[in-house]
Design a protein around this motif. Structure first.
Motif, PDB file in Angstrom:
ATOM      1  N   GLU A  41       0.975  -1.091   0.137  1.00 58.37           N
ATOM      2  CA  GLU A  41      -0.167   0.099  -0.243  1.00 58.37           C
ATOM      3  C   GLU A  41       0.696   1.187   0.418  1.00 58.37           C
ATOM      4  O   GLU A  41       0.652   2.568  -0.388  1.00 58.37           O
ATOM      5  N   SER A  46      -1.934   0.398  -5.167  1.00 62.67           N
ATOM      6  CA  SER A  46      -3.491   0.380  -5.390  1.00 62.67           C
ATOM      7  C   SER A  46      -3.545   1.557  -6.921  1.00 62.67           C
ATOM      8  O   SER A  46      -4.636   0.960  -7.621  1.00 62.67           O
ATOM      9  N   ARG A  47      -2.394   2.027  -7.072  1.00 62.69           N
ATOM     10  CA  ARG A  47      -2.303   3.133  -8.661  1.00 62.69           C
ATOM     11  C   ARG A  47      -2.192   1.918  -9.661  1.00 62.69           C
ATOM     12  O   ARG A  47      -2.214   2.840 -10.321  1.00 62.69           O
ATOM     13  N   ALA A  52      -2.720  -3.501  -8.212  1.00 62.85           N
ATOM     14  CA  ALA A  52      -3.810  -3.556  -7.409  1.00 62.85           C
ATOM     15  C   ALA A  52      -5.218  -4.385  -6.795  1.00 62.85           C
ATOM     16  O   ALA A  52      -5.715  -4.669  -6.328  1.00 62.85           O
ATOM     17  N   GLU A  56      -6.315  -6.627  -3.379  1.00 62.54           N
ATOM     18  CA  GLU A  56      -7.281  -7.548  -3.185  1.00 62.54           C
ATOM     19  C   GLU A  56      -7.074  -8.767  -3.274  1.00 62.54           C
ATOM     20  O   GLU A  56      -8.004  -8.865  -1.949  1.00 62.54           O
TER      21      GLU A  56
END
Length: 119
Positions: A41, A46-47, A52, A56
């Motif tokens: 993170e 996440s970008r 990402a 998950e």
């Protein structure tokens, strides 16, 4: 006689401790998985869509592992925590490598365009 008995007991104790296999507890696995997820993170996973997705996966596996712990399935929970850690580590690696790869492709394209303009 006593020194020999004491030496024998000491040797057996040391041998027993040395042969014991160390298996991480579910709490250690949980901490490692969560630490890997936090590292991904903070690296901006996440970008990066590819990263990402693996973040998950890691979150889902941590949730599954926690559910398994409640159900008393220690070994299965431990395995899920390890899978989560691996996915989080992969997300971290992707978060670092994919932007660099894209930048390298851009630089190659610019260099190729400059070469063509000189011809």
């Amino acid at each position: 006689m006593r020194p020999k008995l004491l030496a024998a007991v000491l040797c057996l104790t040391l041998f027993g401790c040395a042969s014991k296999q160390v298996v991480p507890t579910h709490n250690e696995s949980r901490v490692q998985a969560e630490a890997s997820l936090k590292a991904a993170e903070s690296a901006g996973a996440s970008r990066v869509p590819e990263a990402a997705q693996h973040m998950e996966f890691a979150r889902q596996q941590i949730a599954d592992a926690e559910r398994l712990l409640v159900e008393g399935e220690q070994e299965a929970a431990d395995m899920r925590f390890r899978q989560a850690e691996a996915d989080a580590d992969l997300a971290l690696a992707l978060a670092r490598s994919i932007p660099l790869e894209r930048e390298a492709q851009r630089a190659t394209q610019q260099a190729e365009a400059a070469r063509r303009s000189l011809q």
